[in-house]
Design a protein around this motif. Structure first.
Motif, PDB file in Angstrom:
ATOM      1  N   GLU A  84      52.028  35.769  50.020  1.00 51.23           N
ATOM      2  CA  GLU A  84      52.470  36.499  48.835  1.00 51.23           C
ATOM      3  C   GLU A  84      51.551  36.808  47.534  1.00 51.23           C
ATOM      4  N   GLN A  85      51.575  37.928  46.825  1.00 53.51           N
ATOM      5  CA  GLN A  85      50.678  38.273  46.083  1.00 53.51           C
ATOM      6  C   GLN A  85      51.126  37.765  44.496  1.00 53.51           C
ATOM      7  N   ILE A  86      50.086  37.110  43.771  1.00 49.66           N
ATOM      8  CA  ILE A  86      50.611  36.750  42.353  1.00 49.66           C
ATOM      9  C   ILE A  86      49.618  37.499  41.545  1.00 49.66           C
ATOM     10  N   LYS A  87      50.281  37.930  40.450  1.00 49.56           N
ATOM     11  CA  LYS A  87      49.878  38.745  39.343  1.00 49.56           C
ATOM     12  C   LYS A  87      49.416  37.353  38.256  1.00 49.56           C
ATOM     13  N   VAL A  88      48.232  37.290  37.940  1.00 48.78           N
ATOM     14  CA  VAL A  88      47.755  36.208  37.099  1.00 48.78           C
ATOM     15  C   VAL A  88      48.089  36.849  35.643  1.00 48.78           C
ATOM     16  N   SER A  89      48.739  35.493  34.905  1.00 49.19           N
ATOM     17  CA  SER A  89      48.865  35.633  33.559  1.00 49.19           C
ATOM     18  C   SER A  89      47.702  35.549  32.791  1.00 49.19           C
ATOM     19  N   ALA A  90      48.028  35.918  31.541  1.00 54.92           N
ATOM     20  CA  ALA A  90      46.866  35.851  30.415  1.00 54.92           C
ATOM     21  C   ALA A  90      46.848  34.175  30.097  1.00 54.92           C
ATOM     22  N   ASN A  91      47.777  33.350  30.240  1.00 57.60           N
ATOM     23  CA  ASN A  91      47.567  31.970  30.248  1.00 57.60           C
ATOM     24  C   ASN A  91      46.905  31.354  31.272  1.00 57.60           C
ATOM     25  N   ALA A  92      46.949  31.545  32.508  1.00 64.04           N
ATOM     26  CA  ALA A  92      46.371  31.418  33.654  1.00 64.04           C
ATOM     27  C   ALA A  92      45.024  31.515  33.463  1.00 64.04           C
ATOM     28  N   SER A  93      44.471  32.797  33.168  1.00 66.64           N
ATOM     29  CA  SER A  93      43.272  33.235  32.963  1.00 66.64           C
ATOM     30  C   SER A  93      42.441  32.615  31.888  1.00 66.64           C
ATOM     31  N   SER A  94      43.285  32.049  30.836  1.00 68.94           N
ATOM     32  CA  SER A  94      42.433  31.506  29.848  1.00 68.94           C
ATOM     33  C   SER A  94      41.940  30.001  29.907  1.00 68.94           C
ATOM     34  N   MET A  95      42.257  29.575  30.958  1.00 69.14           N
ATOM     35  CA  MET A  95      42.090  28.157  31.343  1.00 69.14           C
ATOM     36  C   MET A  95      40.525  27.736  31.159  1.00 69.14           C
ATOM     37  N   GLY A  96      40.047  26.856  30.452  1.00 71.99           N
ATOM     38  CA  GLY A  96      38.553  26.455  30.703  1.00 71.99           C
ATOM     39  C   GLY A  96      38.542  25.451  31.701  1.00 71.99           C
ATOM     40  N   GLY A  97      37.232  24.862  31.492  1.00 71.90           N
ATOM     41  CA  GLY A  97      36.872  23.808  32.627  1.00 71.90           C
ATOM     42  C   GLY A  97      36.531  24.510  33.887  1.00 71.90           C
ATOM     43  N   SER A  98      36.606  23.756  35.252  1.00 72.60           N
ATOM     44  CA  SER A  98      36.290  24.388  36.293  1.00 72.60           C
ATOM     45  C   SER A  98      37.432  25.737  36.785  1.00 72.60           C
ATOM     46  N   GLN A  99      36.794  26.818  37.321  1.00 69.13           N
ATOM     47  CA  GLN A  99      37.710  27.831  37.448  1.00 69.13           C
ATOM     48  C   GLN A  99      37.056  28.774  38.429  1.00 69.13           C
ATOM     49  N   ILE A 100      37.985  29.731  38.869  1.00 68.36           N
ATOM     50  CA  ILE A 100      37.759  30.742  39.917  1.00 68.36           C
ATOM     51  C   ILE A 100      37.552  32.072  39.381  1.00 68.36           C
ATOM     52  N   LEU A 101      37.478  31.976  38.071  1.00 64.15           N
ATOM     53  CA  LEU A 101      37.191  33.146  36.842  1.00 64.15           C
ATOM     54  C   LEU A 101      38.400  34.265  37.222  1.00 64.15           C
ATOM     55  N   LEU A 102      39.320  33.881  37.255  1.00 66.60           N
ATOM     56  CA  LEU A 102      40.656  34.810  37.212  1.00 66.60           C
ATOM     57  C   LEU A 102      40.735  35.710  36.043  1.00 66.60           C
ATOM     58  N   GLU A 103      41.212  36.904  36.189  1.00 67.12           N
ATOM     59  CA  GLU A 103      41.327  37.849  35.004  1.00 67.12           C
ATOM     60  C   GLU A 103      42.915  38.266  35.001  1.00 67.12           C
ATOM     61  N   THR A 104      43.250  38.527  33.469  1.00 68.85           N
ATOM     62  CA  THR A 104      44.476  38.809  33.283  1.00 68.85           C
ATOM     63  C   THR A 104      44.840  39.962  34.063  1.00 68.85           C
ATOM     64  N   GLY A 105      45.974  39.964  34.771  1.00 65.88           N
ATOM     65  CA  GLY A 105      46.380  41.032  35.545  1.00 65.88           C
ATOM     66  C   GLY A 105      46.073  40.931  36.842  1.00 65.88           C
ATOM     67  N   GLU A 106      45.144  40.282  37.317  1.00 66.02           N
ATOM     68  CA  GLU A 106      44.450  40.109  38.667  1.00 66.02           C
ATOM     69  C   GLU A 106      45.357  39.763  39.760  1.00 66.02           C
ATOM     70  N   ILE A 107      45.508  40.648  41.021  1.00 63.94           N
ATOM     71  CA  ILE A 107      46.267  40.204  41.654  1.00 63.94           C
ATOM     72  C   ILE A 107      45.720  39.390  42.828  1.00 63.94           C
ATOM     73  N   MET A 108      46.197  38.193  43.398  1.00 63.16           N
ATOM     74  CA  MET A 108      45.258  37.487  44.307  1.00 63.16           C
ATOM     75  C   MET A 108      46.720  36.548  45.149  1.00 63.16           C
ATOM     76  N   SER A 109      46.239  36.399  46.495  1.00 62.17           N
ATOM     77  CA  SER A 109      47.180  35.640  47.210  1.00 62.17           C
ATOM     78  C   SER A 109      47.479  34.223  47.076  1.00 62.17           C
ATOM     79  N   VAL A 110      48.645  33.729  47.621  1.00 62.54           N
ATOM     80  CA  VAL A 110      49.060  32.493  47.264  1.00 62.54           C
ATOM     81  C   VAL A 110      47.860  31.385  47.952  1.00 62.54           C
TER      82      VAL A 110
END
Length: 233
Positions: A84-110
């Motif tokens: 399943e493809q998930i569209k990244v929200s602004a809330n998710a992309s705003s997380m600090g700390g360790s991250q995979i550098l998601l961008e708002t609106g980016e599509i990535m699989s589960v």
């Protein structure tokens, strides 16, 4: 996963099919630098060693064990699919700390987001999946606390899905062991957490290298193989 080896709480989960007599606290002191410690036989729940196992501490990224459990249960119930493809929200992309550098609106699989959680301890990946499963992260956190109570956790309260410090976000070595005991029933945990390295967005300009910081995995990694061995001690 390296994210589970935090300084505040050191949790040992022992996966053995043979019987070993309980260890008395006065006979040996495991993890002397840890504030609390627990050695549990996962199949029976028998406590073989403990120290301050009911003292509350901030669980940091060990929080993600409960998040991962709910992700896997959602998939097994058919409520979410690996491809399943998930569209990244602004809330998710705003997380600090360790991250995979998601961008708002980016599509990535589960599946790739789950890799980001298990291998890279990505806070942004965790929130993206939490929002998918719970609708909102706030509702997902409610689900986390309800599931914790079902597992018998009496000294745990989650305020977020990723483990960044927040007031009234706490757990204990014993409660973390209960969660881990349930989590390791899912073979997918070992399949993904035993990956030494992989790439997200592999064929794009934003190629992202994920490398496992778990010393157990790293010590068994063979560069001539595409996968590595995760020992269940």
């Amino acid at each position: 996963m390296g994210c589970y080896f935090v300084k505040k709480i050191l949790l040992f989960i022992l996966l053995l099919s043979i019987f070993i007599p309980p260890i008395k606290a006065e006979e040996i002191k495991l993890a002397p630098n840890a504030k609390s410690a627990l050695l549990m036989e996962a199949s029976t729940g028998e406590i073989m060693y403990s120290r301050d196992m009911h003292v509350k501490y901030a669980p940091a990224s060990m929080t993600k064990m409960m998040s991962m459990l709910l992700f896997l249960e959602a998939i097994e119930k058919g409520n979410m699919k690996w491809d399943e493809q998930i569209k990244v929200s602004a809330n998710a992309s705003s997380m600090g700390g360790s991250q995979i550098l998601l961008e708002t609106g980016e599509i990535m699989s589960v599946e790739d987001l789950f890799k980001g959680v298990t291998i890279g301890s990505g806070n942004d990946a965790t929130v993206a999946l939490a929002e998918r499963v719970g609708g909102t992260e706030q509702h997902f956190v409610k689900m986390m606390n309800e599931r914790a109570k079902e597992l018998g956790c009496k000294n745990t309260n989650f305020k977020n899905s990723h483990g960044l410090d927040e007031a009234n976000h706490y757990s204990t070595a014993y409660d973390m062991a209960l969660i881990a005991r349930e989590l390791v029933k899912h073979e997918k945990v070992f399949e993904y957490s035993s990956i030494y390295e992989t790439y997200l967005r592999a064929n794009t300009k934003r190629k992202f290298w994920l490398v496992n910081t778990n010393k157990v995995v790293c010590s068994y990694y063979n560069k001539n193989l595409s996968s590595c061995l995760m020992e269940r001690v």
